[in-house]
Write a protein that holds these residues in place. Structure first.
Motif, PDB file in Angstrom:
ATOM      1  N   HIS A  73      -4.301  29.529  64.901  1.00 31.34           N
ATOM      2  CA  HIS A  73      -5.514  28.949  65.477  1.00 31.34           C
ATOM      3  C   HIS A  73      -5.098  27.900  66.509  1.00 31.34           C
ATOM      4  O   HIS A  73      -4.340  26.984  66.178  1.00 31.34           O
ATOM      5  N   VAL A  74      -5.587  28.034  67.736  1.00 29.14           N
ATOM      6  CA  VAL A  74      -5.319  27.060  68.791  1.00 29.14           C
ATOM      7  C   VAL A  74      -6.666  26.614  69.357  1.00 29.14           C
ATOM      8  O   VAL A  74      -7.412  27.419  69.925  1.00 29.14           O
ATOM      9  N   MET A  75      -6.974  25.332  69.175  1.00 28.47           N
ATOM     10  CA  MET A  75      -8.248  24.799  69.664  1.00 28.47           C
ATOM     11  C   MET A  75      -8.181  24.649  71.183  1.00 28.47           C
ATOM     12  O   MET A  75      -7.228  24.077  71.722  1.00 28.47           O
ATOM     13  N   LEU A  76      -9.191  25.160  71.872  1.00 28.09           N
ATOM     14  CA  LEU A  76      -9.263  25.051  73.321  1.00 28.09           C
ATOM     15  C   LEU A  76     -10.273  23.995  73.756  1.00 28.09           C
ATOM     16  O   LEU A  76      -9.999  23.195  74.638  1.00 28.09           O
ATOM     17  N   LYS A  77     -11.465  24.013  73.133  1.00 23.85           N
ATOM     18  CA  LYS A  77     -12.505  23.016  73.452  1.00 23.85           C
ATOM     19  C   LYS A  77     -13.221  22.647  72.174  1.00 23.85           C
ATOM     20  O   LYS A  77     -13.543  23.505  71.353  1.00 23.85           O
ATOM     21  N   GLY A  78     -13.489  21.371  72.034  1.00 21.88           N
ATOM     22  CA  GLY A  78     -14.200  20.900  70.851  1.00 21.88           C
ATOM     23  C   GLY A  78     -13.240  20.492  69.744  1.00 21.88           C
ATOM     24  O   GLY A  78     -12.044  20.310  69.973  1.00 21.88           O
ATOM     25  N   GLU A  79     -13.796  20.386  68.567  1.00 19.54           N
ATOM     26  CA  GLU A  79     -13.039  19.879  67.427  1.00 19.54           C
ATOM     27  C   GLU A  79     -13.627  20.474  66.157  1.00 19.54           C
ATOM     28  O   GLU A  79     -14.840  20.590  66.014  1.00 19.54           O
ATOM     29  N   GLU A  80     -12.751  20.885  65.243  1.00 17.03           N
ATOM     30  CA  GLU A  80     -13.210  21.402  63.959  1.00 17.03           C
ATOM     31  C   GLU A  80     -12.234  21.004  62.868  1.00 17.03           C
ATOM     32  O   GLU A  80     -11.080  20.681  63.133  1.00 17.03           O
ATOM     33  N   ILE A  81     -12.730  21.049  61.647  1.00 13.59           N
ATOM     34  CA  ILE A  81     -11.889  20.856  60.474  1.00 13.59           C
ATOM     35  C   ILE A  81     -11.617  22.228  59.876  1.00 13.59           C
ATOM     36  O   ILE A  81     -12.519  23.076  59.811  1.00 13.59           O
ATOM     37  N   ILE A  82     -10.388  22.451  59.454  1.00 14.01           N
ATOM     38  CA  ILE A  82     -10.024  23.666  58.730  1.00 14.01           C
ATOM     39  C   ILE A  82      -9.474  23.236  57.379  1.00 14.01           C
ATOM     40  O   ILE A  82      -8.460  22.535  57.306  1.00 14.01           O
ATOM     41  N   ASP A  83     -10.162  23.628  56.309  1.00  9.92           N
ATOM     42  CA  ASP A  83      -9.658  23.379  54.962  1.00  9.92           C
ATOM     43  C   ASP A  83      -8.549  24.379  54.675  1.00  9.92           C
ATOM     44  O   ASP A  83      -8.600  25.529  55.139  1.00  9.92           O
ATOM     45  N   VAL A  84      -7.560  23.966  53.872  1.00  9.95           N
ATOM     46  CA  VAL A  84      -6.437  24.839  53.537  1.00  9.95           C
ATOM     47  C   VAL A  84      -6.091  24.709  52.053  1.00  9.95           C
ATOM     48  O   VAL A  84      -6.316  23.665  51.433  1.00  9.95           O
ATOM     49  N   ASN A  85      -5.556  25.784  51.520  1.00  2.57           N
ATOM     50  CA  ASN A  85      -5.025  25.812  50.165  1.00  2.57           C
ATOM     51  C   ASN A  85      -4.154  27.061  50.049  1.00  2.57           C
ATOM     52  O   ASN A  85      -4.264  27.978  50.867  1.00  2.57           O
ATOM     53  N   PHE A  86      -3.322  27.107  49.033  1.00  2.06           N
ATOM     54  CA  PHE A  86      -2.485  28.276  48.786  1.00  2.06           C
ATOM     55  C   PHE A  86      -3.295  29.294  47.982  1.00  2.06           C
ATOM     56  O   PHE A  86      -3.980  28.927  47.025  1.00  2.06           O
ATOM     57  N   GLY A 127      -4.575  30.180  52.305  1.00  2.00           N
ATOM     58  CA  GLY A 127      -6.007  30.317  52.450  1.00  2.00           C
ATOM     59  C   GLY A 127      -6.512  29.283  53.432  1.00  2.00           C
ATOM     60  O   GLY A 127      -5.996  28.164  53.487  1.00  2.00           O
ATOM     61  N   HIS A 128      -7.496  29.650  54.231  1.00  3.04           N
ATOM     62  CA  HIS A 128      -8.047  28.699  55.197  1.00  3.04           C
ATOM     63  C   HIS A 128      -9.541  28.927  55.363  1.00  3.04           C
ATOM     64  O   HIS A 128     -10.033  30.038  55.215  1.00  3.04           O
ATOM     65  N   LYS A 129     -10.232  27.826  55.611  1.00  2.00           N
ATOM     66  CA  LYS A 129     -11.683  27.836  55.801  1.00  2.00           C
ATOM     67  C   LYS A 129     -11.972  27.126  57.118  1.00  2.00           C
ATOM     68  O   LYS A 129     -12.079  25.910  57.179  1.00  2.00           O
ATOM     69  N   PRO A 130     -12.067  27.885  58.221  1.00  5.04           N
ATOM     70  CA  PRO A 130     -12.321  27.272  59.529  1.00  5.04           C
ATOM     71  C   PRO A 130     -13.802  27.012  59.774  1.00  5.04           C
ATOM     72  O   PRO A 130     -14.663  27.446  59.002  1.00  5.04           O
ATOM     73  N   GLY A 131     -14.082  26.311  60.861  1.00  4.95           N
ATOM     74  CA  GLY A 131     -15.449  26.141  61.337  1.00  4.95           C
ATOM     75  C   GLY A 131     -16.214  24.972  60.766  1.00  4.95           C
ATOM     76  O   GLY A 131     -17.417  24.873  60.935  1.00  4.95           O
ATOM     77  N   ILE A 132     -15.515  24.057  60.106  1.00  3.65           N
ATOM     78  CA  ILE A 132     -16.194  22.922  59.487  1.00  3.65           C
ATOM     79  C   ILE A 132     -16.390  21.819  60.532  1.00  3.65           C
ATOM     80  O   ILE A 132     -15.474  21.475  61.268  1.00  3.65           O
TER      81      ILE A 132
END
Length: 149
Positions: A73-86, A127-132
């Motif tokens: 994932h490479v952010m181009l514009k804006g800002e988001e949080i991505i949660d992560v876990n194994f 595991g990842h949860k993008p778009g937060i």
């Protein structure tokens, strides 16, 4: 998973050439010219999905993982949080091989705040949860590189 900034590339030269090729694309400035959708870089081995969407509440977002491809994932514009876990710490759903999608359920071990030209590499065990959303919802644009394992 590996979280970093494209501008700090000299510290990540140990990564495989296929991953560095994705970072070359980022530094070329050509990503801004690409329309939304999927674009080949090296056939089915490396491609990039350009996406635009509005971030939202954590509870509305879904966990995922992939088996056949690395997700970069490479952010181009804006800002988001991505949660992560194994994924070993999460409940795994039924893997969908055609879309290389593994749904997951669980809680985050950590979260990364992605800003322009930050990257997050997710391996099959990540595991990842993008778009937060960060503070409030916002439209973002990002590149999601897929590198075949």
């Amino acid at each position: 998973m590996i979280f970093g900034r494209i501008e700090d590339r000299e510290h990540i030269e140990f990564l495989p050439p296929s991953v560095l090729q994705c970072f070359d694309c980022c530094q070329s400035g050509k990503l801004d010219e690409l329309e939304k959708g999927s674009h080949e870089i090296s056939g089915e081995n490396i491609f990039v999905n350009i996406v635009e969407y509005e971030t939202g509440d954590r509870a509305e977002k879904a966990w995922e993982a992939h088996r056949a491809y690395l997700d970069i994932h490479v952010m181009l514009k804006g800002e988001e949080i991505i949660d992560v876990n194994f994924i070993g710490r999460m409940k795994q759903g039924i893997f969908e091989p055609d879309s290389d999608y593994l749904p997951l359920e669980g809680k985050a071990s950590a979260a990364v705040n992605c800003r322009p030209m930050d990257f997050l590499i997710c391996f099959p065990e990540d595991g990842h949860k993008p778009g937060i959303q960060t503070e409030t919802p916002q439209m973002i644009r990002k590149a999601i590189f897929k590198v075949r394992l």
